[in-house]
Design a protein around this motif. Structure first.
Motif, PDB file in Angstrom:
ATOM      1  N   ARG A  98       0.717  -1.396   0.130  1.00  0.00           N
ATOM      2  CA  ARG A  98      -0.344  -0.001   0.214  1.00  0.00           C
ATOM      3  C   ARG A  98       0.651   1.267  -0.096  1.00  0.00           C
ATOM      4  NH1 ARG A  98      -3.320  -3.659   4.875  1.00  0.00           N
ATOM      5  NH2 ARG A  98      -4.513  -4.471   2.690  1.00  0.00           N
ATOM      6  N   ARG A  99       1.520   1.615   0.736  1.00  0.00           N
ATOM      7  CA  ARG A  99       2.677   2.867   0.476  1.00  0.00           C
ATOM      8  C   ARG A  99       2.191   3.876   0.918  1.00  0.00           C
ATOM      9  NH1 ARG A  99       7.108   1.005  -4.144  1.00  0.00           N
ATOM     10  NH2 ARG A  99       7.163  -1.548  -3.223  1.00  0.00           N
ATOM     11  N   ILE A 100       1.638   3.908   1.829  1.00  0.00           N
ATOM     12  CA  ILE A 100       0.844   4.922   2.490  1.00  0.00           C
ATOM     13  C   ILE A 100       1.696   5.758   3.022  1.00  0.00           C
ATOM     14  CG2 ILE A 100      -0.715   6.417   3.486  1.00  0.00           C
ATOM     15  CD1 ILE A 100      -2.314   4.293   1.565  1.00  0.00           C
ATOM     16  N   ILE A 101       1.995   7.390   2.752  1.00  0.00           N
ATOM     17  CA  ILE A 101       3.100   8.093   3.364  1.00  0.00           C
ATOM     18  C   ILE A 101       3.112   8.421   4.574  1.00  0.00           C
ATOM     19  CG2 ILE A 101       4.342  10.014   2.765  1.00  0.00           C
ATOM     20  CD1 ILE A 101       3.148  10.092  -0.672  1.00  0.00           C
ATOM     21  N   PRO A 102       3.968   8.171   5.236  1.00  0.00           N
ATOM     22  CA  PRO A 102       3.710   8.582   7.066  1.00  0.00           C
ATOM     23  C   PRO A 102       4.100   9.636   7.113  1.00  0.00           C
ATOM     24  CG  PRO A 102       6.002   7.718   6.896  1.00  0.00           C
ATOM     25  CD  PRO A 102       4.976   7.453   5.441  1.00  0.00           C
ATOM     26  N   GLY A 103       2.793  10.780   7.616  1.00  0.00           N
ATOM     27  CA  GLY A 103       3.151  12.157   8.764  1.00  0.00           C
ATOM     28  C   GLY A 103       2.450  12.646   7.611  1.00  0.00           C
ATOM     29  N   LEU A 104       1.307  12.393   6.949  1.00  0.00           N
ATOM     30  CA  LEU A 104       0.542  12.661   5.922  1.00  0.00           C
ATOM     31  C   LEU A 104      -0.255  12.721   6.111  1.00  0.00           C
ATOM     32  CD1 LEU A 104       2.563  12.975   2.224  1.00  0.00           C
ATOM     33  CD2 LEU A 104       2.978  14.365   4.408  1.00  0.00           C
ATOM     34  N   THR A 105      -2.135  13.523   5.988  1.00  0.00           N
ATOM     35  CA  THR A 105      -3.450  13.211   6.616  1.00  0.00           C
ATOM     36  C   THR A 105      -3.881  11.671   5.078  1.00  0.00           C
ATOM     37  OG1 THR A 105      -3.990  14.839   5.366  1.00  0.00           O
ATOM     38  CG2 THR A 105      -3.291  14.853   7.617  1.00  0.00           C
ATOM     39  N   VAL A 106      -5.200  11.995   5.407  1.00  0.00           N
ATOM     40  CA  VAL A 106      -6.209  10.757   4.427  1.00  0.00           C
ATOM     41  C   VAL A 106      -5.557  12.112   2.619  1.00  0.00           C
ATOM     42  CG1 VAL A 106      -8.117  10.336   3.127  1.00  0.00           C
ATOM     43  CG2 VAL A 106      -7.519   9.325   5.283  1.00  0.00           C
ATOM     44  N   GLU A 107      -6.085  13.522   3.369  1.00  0.00           N
ATOM     45  CA  GLU A 107      -6.411  14.415   2.016  1.00  0.00           C
ATOM     46  C   GLU A 107      -4.913  14.743   1.851  1.00  0.00           C
ATOM     47  OE1 GLU A 107      -8.295  18.537   1.774  1.00  0.00           O
ATOM     48  OE2 GLU A 107      -9.642  16.929   2.343  1.00  0.00           O
ATOM     49  N   GLU A 108      -3.909  14.989   2.625  1.00  0.00           N
ATOM     50  CA  GLU A 108      -2.371  15.518   1.938  1.00  0.00           C
ATOM     51  C   GLU A 108      -2.185  13.998   0.915  1.00  0.00           C
ATOM     52  OE1 GLU A 108      -1.412  17.748   5.681  1.00  0.00           O
ATOM     53  OE2 GLU A 108      -0.823  15.598   5.968  1.00  0.00           O
ATOM     54  N   ASN A 109      -2.636  12.835   1.279  1.00  0.00           N
ATOM     55  CA  ASN A 109      -2.362  11.393   0.545  1.00  0.00           C
ATOM     56  C   ASN A 109      -2.559  11.959  -1.042  1.00  0.00           C
ATOM     57  OD1 ASN A 109      -0.186   8.933   1.474  1.00  0.00           O
ATOM     58  ND2 ASN A 109      -1.700  10.376   3.511  1.00  0.00           N
ATOM     59  N   LEU A 110      -3.788  12.314  -1.275  1.00  0.00           N
ATOM     60  CA  LEU A 110      -4.583  12.243  -2.186  1.00  0.00           C
ATOM     61  C   LEU A 110      -3.564  13.747  -3.253  1.00  0.00           C
ATOM     62  CD1 LEU A 110      -8.294  11.282  -1.615  1.00  0.00           C
ATOM     63  CD2 LEU A 110      -5.927   9.710  -2.157  1.00  0.00           C
ATOM     64  N   MET A 151      -8.366   0.945   0.953  1.00  0.00           N
ATOM     65  CA  MET A 151      -9.165   1.507   0.232  1.00  0.00           C
ATOM     66  C   MET A 151      -8.458   3.485  -0.119  1.00  0.00           C
ATOM     67  SD  MET A 151     -12.799   2.089   1.996  1.00  0.00           S
ATOM     68  CE  MET A 151     -13.208   0.677   3.080  1.00  0.00           C
ATOM     69  N   LEU A 152      -7.999   3.694   0.599  1.00  0.00           N
ATOM     70  CA  LEU A 152      -6.694   4.899   0.336  1.00  0.00           C
ATOM     71  C   LEU A 152      -5.435   4.795  -0.814  1.00  0.00           C
ATOM     72  CD1 LEU A 152      -6.309   8.179   0.771  1.00  0.00           C
ATOM     73  CD2 LEU A 152      -4.401   7.252   3.087  1.00  0.00           C
ATOM     74  N   ALA A 153      -5.289   3.439  -0.614  1.00  0.00           N
ATOM     75  CA  ALA A 153      -3.346   3.008  -2.513  1.00  0.00           C
ATOM     76  C   ALA A 153      -5.030   3.254  -3.136  1.00  0.00           C
ATOM     77  CB  ALA A 153      -3.364   1.610  -1.358  1.00  0.00           C
ATOM     78  N   VAL A 154      -5.624   2.750  -3.626  1.00  0.00           N
ATOM     79  CA  VAL A 154      -6.648   2.628  -4.742  1.00  0.00           C
ATOM     80  C   VAL A 154      -7.198   3.753  -4.750  1.00  0.00           C
ATOM     81  CG1 VAL A 154      -8.992   1.762  -5.427  1.00  0.00           C
ATOM     82  CG2 VAL A 154      -7.253   0.604  -4.172  1.00  0.00           C
ATOM     83  N   ALA A 155      -7.688   4.710  -3.977  1.00  0.00           N
ATOM     84  CA  ALA A 155      -7.623   6.131  -4.004  1.00  0.00           C
ATOM     85  C   ALA A 155      -7.436   7.313  -4.865  1.00  0.00           C
ATOM     86  CB  ALA A 155      -8.648   6.906  -2.975  1.00  0.00           C
ATOM     87  N   ARG A 156      -6.046   7.110  -4.547  1.00  0.00           N
ATOM     88  CA  ARG A 156      -4.560   7.377  -3.898  1.00  0.00           C
ATOM     89  C   ARG A 156      -4.328   6.802  -6.153  1.00  0.00           C
ATOM     90  NH1 ARG A 156       0.170   5.911  -1.298  1.00  0.00           N
ATOM     91  NH2 ARG A 156       0.650   4.378  -1.712  1.00  0.00           N
ATOM     92  N   ALA A 157      -4.338   5.904  -6.734  1.00  0.00           N
ATOM     93  CA  ALA A 157      -3.871   5.996  -7.727  1.00  0.00           C
ATOM     94  C   ALA A 157      -5.195   5.966  -8.726  1.00  0.00           C
ATOM     95  CB  ALA A 157      -3.987   4.360  -7.696  1.00  0.00           C
TER      96      ALA A 157
END
Length: 243
Positions: A98-110, A151-157
């Motif tokens: 998934r590689r969600i970026i630490p330190g960032l919120t959901v919206e900041e990842n997007l 979900m966040l990983a898919v949304a980010r793509a």
């Protein structure tokens, strides 16, 4: 066949004779298949068959090292591109970790995913399709549950202008009720006509979403046909999928 796929339509994506290595290990041994626009393909096989390696070769990641073959998407050759160039030309890889970026919120990842052009779905549209992410938009992404991170990983793509979505083990480690929720999201994406490849150990779940299936064994294609045929062929499932 998906309602989004015209009969006898030319291939939208194709890979030809992919050969790739991890060090001295010959992992992908001449893989070839194609996909029509709007089609969902399940890329299946036992552990170690070369599924993830094939996805990463398509996405032009550095590992495994692609030494031979061609990758085409929407009439553009990707095989000589770096991974960021392939992403700019429509490849969207959702990796298993998934590689969600630490330190960032959901919206900041997007938002970070939309810095580089071309942009895909707007954040507002993403929140419409992922309401749980909207509820957690200000929460740090790495603190989400496993299903929410997926979900966040898919949304980010989707925040990028994706033409081919690559999903690597989207159900890995998730409870059955969350698997069903993720499957519903993938089904919704499918209904929007996004061409997709799913690599998944839960073969039955992937086959129920897919139009077609490609089965790998020892880094080679041993089956390329309809998903329904795999579901109905017990001998094929037992020999190559152990189900």
């Amino acid at each position: 066949m998906s309602k989004n796929v015209a009969k006898n339509a030319p291939a939208y994506f194709s890979c030809w004779d992919l050969k790739a290595y991890y060090g001295d290990s010959y992992i992908v041994q001449g893989v070839s298949f194609d996909i029509h626009e709007g089609e969902v393909l399940a890329l299946l096989g036992r552990n170690g068959a070369g599924k993830t390696s094939t996805l990463r070769a398509i996405a032009r990641m550095d590992d495994p090292m692609l030494t031979h073959g061609e990758v085409w998407l929407d009439h553009k050759p990707l095989h000589d591109m770096k991974s960021h160039e392939a992403a700019q030309n429509g490849i969207g890889l959702v990796p298993e970790d998934r590689r969600i970026i630490p330190g960032l919120t959901v919206e900041e990842n997007l938002q970070l995913a939309q810095i580089a052009k071309p942009k895909g779905w707007s954040i507002e549209r993403l929140y419409e399709h992922f309401p749980r992410l909207a509820e957690r938009r200000n929460q740090e992404g790495v603190t989400l549950s496993g299903g929410e991170q997926q979900m966040l990983a898919v949304a980010r793509a989707l925040a990028r202008d994706v033409k081919l979505l690559l999903l690597d083990e989207p159900y890995e480690g998730l409870a059955p009720v969350i698997v069903q929720e993720i499957a519903s999201i993938v089904e919704e994406i499918r209904n929007h006509g996004l061409t997709t490849i799913i690599v998944e150990q839960n073969a039955v779940a992937a086959l129920k979403l897919a139009d077609r299936a490609v089965i790998l064994d020892m880094g080679q294609v041993v089956y390329d046909g309809t998903a329904q045929e795999v579901l109905e062929n017990e001998e094929l499932r037992h020999e190559y999928l152990a189900i």
